[in-house]
Write an enzyme that holds these catalytic residues in place. Structure first.
Site, mmCIF file in Angstrom:
data_model
loop_
_atom_site.group_PDB
_atom_site.id
_atom_site.type_symbol
_atom_site.label_atom_id
_atom_site.label_comp_id
_atom_site.label_asym_id
_atom_site.label_seq_id
_atom_site.Cartn_x
_atom_site.Cartn_y
_atom_site.Cartn_z
ATOM 1 N N HIS A 16 -27.007 -40.411 3.439
ATOM 2 C CA HIS A 16 -26.000 -40.762 2.376
ATOM 3 C C HIS A 16 -25.821 -39.570 1.753
ATOM 4 O O HIS A 16 -24.495 -39.396 1.336
ATOM 5 C CB HIS A 16 -26.713 -41.759 1.350
ATOM 6 C CG HIS A 16 -27.118 -42.921 1.674
ATOM 7 N ND1 HIS A 16 -28.387 -43.651 1.562
ATOM 8 C CD2 HIS A 16 -26.285 -44.205 2.268
ATOM 9 C CE1 HIS A 16 -28.492 -44.778 1.869
ATOM 10 N NE2 HIS A 16 -27.275 -45.216 2.320
ATOM 11 N N LYS A 40 -29.184 -60.327 -1.970
ATOM 12 C CA LYS A 40 -29.830 -59.320 -0.869
ATOM 13 C C LYS A 40 -31.163 -58.832 -1.571
ATOM 14 O O LYS A 40 -31.260 -58.236 -2.830
ATOM 15 C CB LYS A 40 -28.706 -58.222 -0.455
ATOM 16 C CG LYS A 40 -29.170 -57.638 0.582
ATOM 17 C CD LYS A 40 -27.879 -56.533 1.001
ATOM 18 C CE LYS A 40 -28.215 -55.203 1.953
ATOM 19 N NZ LYS A 40 -27.177 -54.501 2.258
ATOM 20 N N ARG A 89 -22.593 -44.330 11.604
ATOM 21 C CA ARG A 89 -23.637 -43.503 12.259
ATOM 22 C C ARG A 89 -23.743 -43.894 13.826
ATOM 23 O O ARG A 89 -24.385 -43.342 14.598
ATOM 24 C CB ARG A 89 -24.930 -44.400 11.975
ATOM 25 C CG ARG A 89 -25.445 -43.908 10.685
ATOM 26 C CD ARG A 89 -26.574 -44.895 10.171
ATOM 27 N NE ARG A 89 -26.164 -45.838 9.625
ATOM 28 C CZ ARG A 89 -26.688 -46.809 8.861
ATOM 29 N NH1 ARG A 89 -28.171 -46.550 8.827
ATOM 30 N NH2 ARG A 89 -26.395 -47.657 8.172
ATOM 31 N N SER A 126 -31.762 -46.569 5.120
ATOM 32 C CA SER A 126 -32.672 -47.143 4.250
ATOM 33 C C SER A 126 -33.941 -47.717 4.855
ATOM 34 O O SER A 126 -34.907 -47.779 4.261
ATOM 35 C CB SER A 126 -31.990 -47.750 2.949
ATOM 36 O OG SER A 126 -30.965 -46.864 2.411
HETATM 37 P P1 ADP Z 1 -24.527 -50.903 2.733
HETATM 38 O O1 ADP Z 1 -25.830 -51.731 2.302
HETATM 39 O O2 ADP Z 1 -23.248 -51.299 2.037
HETATM 40 O O3 ADP Z 1 -24.356 -50.839 4.207
HETATM 41 P P2 ADP Z 1 -25.981 -48.515 2.472
HETATM 42 O O4 ADP Z 1 -26.539 -48.187 1.328
HETATM 43 O O5 ADP Z 1 -26.627 -48.991 3.534
HETATM 44 O O6 ADP Z 1 -24.739 -49.658 2.277
HETATM 45 O O7 ADP Z 1 -25.066 -47.504 2.819
HETATM 46 C C1 ADP Z 1 -23.863 -46.992 2.342
HETATM 47 C C2 ADP Z 1 -22.980 -46.394 3.189
HETATM 48 O O8 ADP Z 1 -23.497 -45.177 3.707
HETATM 49 C C3 ADP Z 1 -22.359 -47.222 4.301
HETATM 50 O O9 ADP Z 1 -21.129 -46.703 4.765
HETATM 51 C C4 ADP Z 1 -23.449 -46.687 5.446
HETATM 52 O O10 ADP Z 1 -22.710 -46.777 6.576
HETATM 53 C C5 ADP Z 1 -23.656 -45.213 5.145
HETATM 54 N N1 ADP Z 1 -24.513 -44.418 5.842
HETATM 55 C C6 ADP Z 1 -25.960 -44.844 5.685
HETATM 56 N N2 ADP Z 1 -26.788 -44.205 6.179
HETATM 57 C C7 ADP Z 1 -25.889 -43.431 6.871
HETATM 58 C C8 ADP Z 1 -26.235 -42.160 7.726
HETATM 59 N N3 ADP Z 1 -27.414 -41.688 8.025
HETATM 60 N N4 ADP Z 1 -25.142 -41.297 8.216
HETATM 61 C C9 ADP Z 1 -23.966 -41.524 7.687
HETATM 62 N N5 ADP Z 1 -23.658 -42.634 6.917
HETATM 63 C C10 ADP Z 1 -24.769 -43.481 6.363
#
Ligand code: ADP
Length: 158
Positions: A16, A40, A89, A126
């Protein structure tokens, strides 16, 4: 340009943070949106996640962190954003992302921009961080170092 980077950040990972840094370099203001879906289940409370985000982005001049329990389209519009940033990803856009991006543009006119993960963060999520925490492993290279004491305090381990 004002852009919004939304997510649940439960917790924020280095993946992130990398998207935050790289997208902040492309826009005038980046608003990191902690968007909470009450249905969630999360490990960290919204105030905890907000604090993690604030600590991790401290010192980034054009980045601010905001909370919303509403819809992403409304959040983006209320903040005057022209674009929503999403991290990718893999080499394909998941159906959910595609549908959300088209739906949001339809109702609000806000565009969604996708940014590829750096190769070293492709597998970072996460969910993986939480599995490592529960398994008693080290999250040292997975999350911004500044939030590790916060996580340890919550888990009462060090
Ligand atoms: P959500 O619950 O909306 O998927 P997240 O908190 O999991 O949100 O992630 C927020 C954003 O960051 C999303 O666009 C997700 O695809 C992106 N993201 C999460 N992990 C990575 C990563 N390792 N590399 C690039 N983008 C990521």
């Amino acid at each position: 340009m004002i852009a919004v980077y939304p997510g649940s950040f439960d917790p924020i990972t280095n993946g992130h943070l990398d998207i935050i840094r790289r997208s902040a370099a492309l826009c005038d203001r980046l608003i990191v949106g902690l968007l909470v879906n009450p249905q969630k289940k999360s490990m960290f409370t919204a105030p905890e996640r907000l604090r993690h985000l604030e600590l991790a982005t401290k010192g980034m001049g054009n980045v601010e962190v905001k909370f919303s329990s509403g819809l992403l389209a409304d959040f983006a519009r209320e903040n005057g954003a022209a674009a929503i940033i999403r991290g990718l990803r893999g080499n394909a856009i998941p159906d959910y992302e595609f549908q959300t991006a088209l739906g949001i543009r339809e109702v609000s006119g806000v565009e969604t921009l996708f940014m590829f993960s750096r190769p070293e963060y492709i597998y970072m999520s996460s969910t993986m961080v939480k599995e490592v925490i529960f398994g008693g492993g080290s999250i040292e290279n997975m999350v911004p170092p500044i939030i590790i004491p916060e996580i340890c305090r919550k888990m009462k381990v060090d």
